[in-house]
Design an enzyme around this catalytic site. Structure first.
Site, short mmCIF file in Angstrom:
data_model
loop_
_atom_site.label_atom_id
_atom_site.label_comp_id
_atom_site.label_asym_id
_atom_site.label_seq_id
_atom_site.Cartn_x
_atom_site.Cartn_y
_atom_site.Cartn_z
N THR A 128 -11.91 -6.22 26.85
CA THR A 128 -12.15 -4.83 26.41
C THR A 128 -13.63 -4.44 26.47
O THR A 128 -14.51 -5.31 26.34
CB THR A 128 -11.66 -4.67 24.96
OG1 THR A 128 -12.20 -3.47 24.41
CG2 THR A 128 -12.11 -5.81 24.06
N GLU A 130 -15.05 -3.18 24.15
CA GLU A 130 -15.60 -3.48 22.82
C GLU A 130 -16.51 -4.71 22.85
O GLU A 130 -17.31 -4.92 21.94
CB GLU A 130 -14.47 -3.69 21.81
CG GLU A 130 -13.67 -2.44 21.50
CD GLU A 130 -14.46 -1.37 20.77
OE1 GLU A 130 -15.23 -1.71 19.85
OE2 GLU A 130 -14.32 -0.18 21.14
N TYR A 152 -12.32 -7.57 15.84
CA TYR A 152 -11.51 -7.40 17.05
C TYR A 152 -12.32 -7.79 18.28
O TYR A 152 -11.87 -8.57 19.14
CB TYR A 152 -11.05 -5.94 17.17
CG TYR A 152 -10.43 -5.60 18.50
CD1 TYR A 152 -9.15 -6.01 18.83
CD2 TYR A 152 -11.16 -4.88 19.46
CE1 TYR A 152 -8.59 -5.70 20.08
CE2 TYR A 152 -10.61 -4.56 20.70
CZ TYR A 152 -9.32 -4.98 21.00
OH TYR A 152 -8.78 -4.69 22.23
N LYS A 156 -11.79 -10.87 21.00
CA LYS A 156 -11.60 -10.65 22.44
C LYS A 156 -12.67 -11.38 23.25
O LYS A 156 -12.43 -11.79 24.39
CB LYS A 156 -11.60 -9.16 22.75
CG LYS A 156 -10.33 -8.45 22.30
CD LYS A 156 -9.15 -8.82 23.19
CE LYS A 156 -7.90 -8.05 22.85
NZ LYS A 156 -6.79 -8.32 23.77
P1 NDP Z 1 -0.74 -2.18 21.68
O1 NDP Z 1 -1.30 -2.33 20.31
O2 NDP Z 1 0.00 -0.94 22.02
O3 NDP Z 1 0.25 -3.41 21.97
C1 NDP Z 1 -0.02 -4.69 21.49
C2 NDP Z 1 1.17 -5.56 21.76
O4 NDP Z 1 0.92 -6.90 21.28
C3 NDP Z 1 2.46 -5.11 21.07
O5 NDP Z 1 3.54 -5.29 21.96
C4 NDP Z 1 2.58 -6.07 19.90
O6 NDP Z 1 3.88 -6.27 19.44
C5 NDP Z 1 2.06 -7.34 20.57
N1 NDP Z 1 1.71 -8.39 19.62
C6 NDP Z 1 0.82 -8.30 18.61
N2 NDP Z 1 0.78 -9.46 17.93
C7 NDP Z 1 1.67 -10.30 18.52
C8 NDP Z 1 2.10 -11.63 18.27
N3 NDP Z 1 1.58 -12.35 17.28
N4 NDP Z 1 3.04 -12.17 19.06
C9 NDP Z 1 3.60 -11.45 20.08
N5 NDP Z 1 3.23 -10.17 20.37
C10 NDP Z 1 2.28 -9.61 19.59
O7 NDP Z 1 -1.94 -2.41 22.72
P2 NDP Z 1 -2.17 -1.73 24.16
O8 NDP Z 1 -0.91 -1.76 24.91
O9 NDP Z 1 -2.92 -0.47 23.99
O10 NDP Z 1 -3.22 -2.74 24.80
C11 NDP Z 1 -2.78 -3.90 25.51
C12 NDP Z 1 -3.88 -4.94 25.43
O11 NDP Z 1 -5.08 -4.43 26.01
C13 NDP Z 1 -4.24 -5.38 24.01
O12 NDP Z 1 -4.55 -6.76 24.07
C14 NDP Z 1 -5.48 -4.57 23.70
O13 NDP Z 1 -6.29 -5.23 22.75
C15 NDP Z 1 -6.14 -4.52 25.06
N6 NDP Z 1 -6.99 -3.37 25.32
C16 NDP Z 1 -6.49 -2.11 25.13
C17 NDP Z 1 -7.27 -1.02 25.40
C18 NDP Z 1 -6.75 0.37 25.25
O14 NDP Z 1 -7.53 1.30 25.29
N7 NDP Z 1 -5.45 0.56 25.10
C19 NDP Z 1 -8.66 -1.17 25.88
C20 NDP Z 1 -9.04 -2.54 26.13
C21 NDP Z 1 -8.23 -3.58 25.83
P3 NDP Z 1 4.51 -5.38 18.23
O15 NDP Z 1 5.10 -4.18 18.92
O16 NDP Z 1 5.51 -6.30 17.65
O17 NDP Z 1 3.40 -5.01 17.31
P1 GDP Z 2 -11.01 2.05 19.67
O1 GDP Z 2 -12.02 2.61 20.60
O2 GDP Z 2 -10.18 0.98 20.28
O3 GDP Z 2 -11.56 1.65 18.35
O4 GDP Z 2 -9.95 3.25 19.47
P2 GDP Z 2 -9.75 4.30 18.28
O5 GDP Z 2 -8.94 5.40 18.86
O6 GDP Z 2 -9.23 3.63 17.07
O7 GDP Z 2 -11.22 4.83 17.98
C1 GDP Z 2 -11.97 5.53 18.95
C2 GDP Z 2 -13.21 6.11 18.29
O8 GDP Z 2 -12.83 7.18 17.45
C3 GDP Z 2 -13.96 5.12 17.39
O9 GDP Z 2 -15.32 5.20 17.71
C4 GDP Z 2 -13.69 5.61 15.98
O10 GDP Z 2 -14.76 5.39 15.06
C5 GDP Z 2 -13.53 7.11 16.24
N1 GDP Z 2 -12.76 7.82 15.22
C6 GDP Z 2 -13.15 8.93 14.55
N2 GDP Z 2 -12.22 9.31 13.68
C7 GDP Z 2 -11.18 8.44 13.80
C8 GDP Z 2 -9.91 8.35 13.15
O11 GDP Z 2 -9.56 9.14 12.30
N3 GDP Z 2 -9.11 7.32 13.55
C9 GDP Z 2 -9.48 6.43 14.52
N4 GDP Z 2 -8.62 5.47 14.89
N5 GDP Z 2 -10.70 6.49 15.13
C10 GDP Z 2 -11.52 7.49 14.78
#
Ligand code: NDP
Ligand code: GDP
Length: 338
Positions: A128, A130, A152, A156
């Site tokens: 990520t 992050e 987090y 990662k």
């Molecule tokens: P989501 O939070 O939507 O999905 C996370 C998934 O991980 C869910 O299916 C969840 O299952 C599963 N999971 C969590 N804990 C466990 C566990 N202990 N065992 C098995 N499965 C588990 O994330 P995204 O789809 O948005 O992202 C996919 C990946 O990419 C993640 O690793 C995220 O950190 C990373 N990422 C995402 C970004 C984004 O902007 N979306 C940016 C950069 C990286 P359940 O439904 O049961 O909770």
């Molecule tokens: P992230 O980039 O994976 O942390 O995704 P988020 O959507 O949780 O947050 C994106 C950005 O929005 C971060 O910089 C947060 O601090 C900002 N933010 C501002 N207000 C909110 C809020 O109400 N909820 C969340 N989730 N983020 C917020």
């Protein structure tokens, strides 16, 4: 021969789009789901039944090494997409330990299962932006120094280095995708983009509650998840594993996301005040948005702008969806559901 892939995190946002993509490409798709008491299957439930029925489900948890050893030993897939994670930065400050268990321990379990039971499996790991924390240089690419600023991000970073170390030590095909924020109509409702699109849709349908947000100045590089999973797949088709940044290169603030989302339902937001006193007000004087300290994080990580030159050159990944279109897609989708 049919290509077999395992997707961990198949019930999340990216799992949804990746499942669709791989099924379209004729893959045999296997998904890892952790059991919950209602037996809900997250975003898998949103797939058309004829697609969902094609997915081979394996119930198990990433923290269970035996489960992963058995799974890899039995299935020996050509590709494994390690998407499963506790993926919410805010939650990781409150629950660092369980975040580390899943994101570090789970990723290590996956890497070990491949090393010990299925060495020909190609691994994609979901790293990520992050990792960059509050970056000192803009834009960020694969050479930008890491400086994680949340549990987090730390978890990662450990995953990233596990993958890199296993790749070099054991000559395995293990690739890190350093993905910048990517959003969609199936993004989790706690993430700021979906929180806004859901609120705006409810507002259009008559809900008069005020949208409460944290840091409105946070600047992110937001892309469309459907295009990012194409980038993951492309990385897995290369001759060699590597680390790649994926992002659009376009940056906007949370405030701009709100303005654009309300514009989608025909409302102009005027911003007044600063800091905790800032409000977003409609032309008729109605308070639409206010700031709440509840949504601030102990440390912010923003000012992201991706330089995806390496991925664009090597994989020909070329995202087309820009900010305004992303906001439109999310709001329009939520309008049909609210
Ligand atoms: P989501 O939070 O939507 O999905 C996370 C998934 O991980 C869910 O299916 C969840 O299952 C599963 N999971 C969590 N804990 C466990 C566990 N202990 N065992 C098995 N499965 C588990 O994330 P995204 O789809 O948005 O992202 C996919 C990946 O990419 C993640 O690793 C995220 O950190 C990373 N990422 C995402 C970004 C984004 O902007 N979306 C940016 C950069 C990286 P359940 O439904 O049961 O909770
Ligand atoms: P992230 O980039 O994976 O942390 O995704 P988020 O959507 O949780 O947050 C994106 C950005 O929005 C971060 O910089 C947060 O601090 C900002 N933010 C501002 N207000 C909110 C809020 O109400 N909820 C969340 N989730 N983020 C917020």
């Amino acid at each position: 021969m049919t290509t077999k892939a395992i997707i961990t995190g198949i019930t999340g946002q990216d799992g949804y789009f990746l499942t669709r993509l791989l099924l379209e490409k004729g893959y045999e798709v296997h998904g890892v789901i952790r059991r919950n008491s209602s037996m809900s299957v997250g975003t898998l439930a949103l797939l058309e039944p004829k697609l969902r029925e094609q997915v081979h489900i394996h119930y198990g948890d990433l923290t269970d090494a035996n489960f992963l050893d058995d799974l890899l030993g039995a299935e020996k897939p050509q590709e494994l997409y390690q998407l499963a994670a506790q993926s919410f930065v805010g939650y990781s400050f409150q629950n660092p330990s369980s975040t580390y268990d899943v994101n570090i321990g789970g990723t290590l379990n996956v890497a070990n299962a491949i090393k010990d039971y299925s060495r020909n499996t190609r691994l994609y790991f979901a790293a990520t932006s992050e990792l960059f924390g509050q970056p000192k240089e803009t834009p960020q690419n694969e050479n930008t120094p890491f400086y994680p600023r949340s549990p987090y991000a730390i978890s990662k970073l450990a995953g990233f280095w596990t993958v890199k170390t296993y790749r070099e030590a054991y000559k395995l095909f293990m690739t890190n995708g350093i993905l910048f924020n990517h959003e969609s109509e199936v993004r989790g409702p706690e993430f700021v983009t979906r929180k806004i699109s859901l609120h705006v849709a409810r507002h259009k349908h008559g809900d008069t509650s005020v949208l409460e947000l944290g840091n409105l100045d946070a600047r992110k590089d937001w892309g469309y998840a459907k295009e990012f999973v194409e980038g993951m797949w492309k990385m897995m088709q290369l001759d060699e594993p590597d680390d790649f940044v994926l992002g659009t290169g376009e940056v906007h603030t949370v405030r701009e996301f709100v303005t654009e989302a309300f514009r989608e339902i025909g409302k102009v937001v005027h911003w007044k005040g600063t800091g905790l006193d800032e409000t977003g007000i409609s032309e008729s004087g109605e308070v639409l948005v206010r700031v709440s300290p509840k949504f601030y994080r102990p440390l912010e990580s923003d000012n992201y702008r991706a330089d995806s030159t390496k991925a664009r050159l090597r994989t020909h990944w070329d995202p087309q969806v820009r900010f305004a279109q992303l906001v439109k897609t999310m709001v329009q989708s939520d309008l049909t559901k609210a």
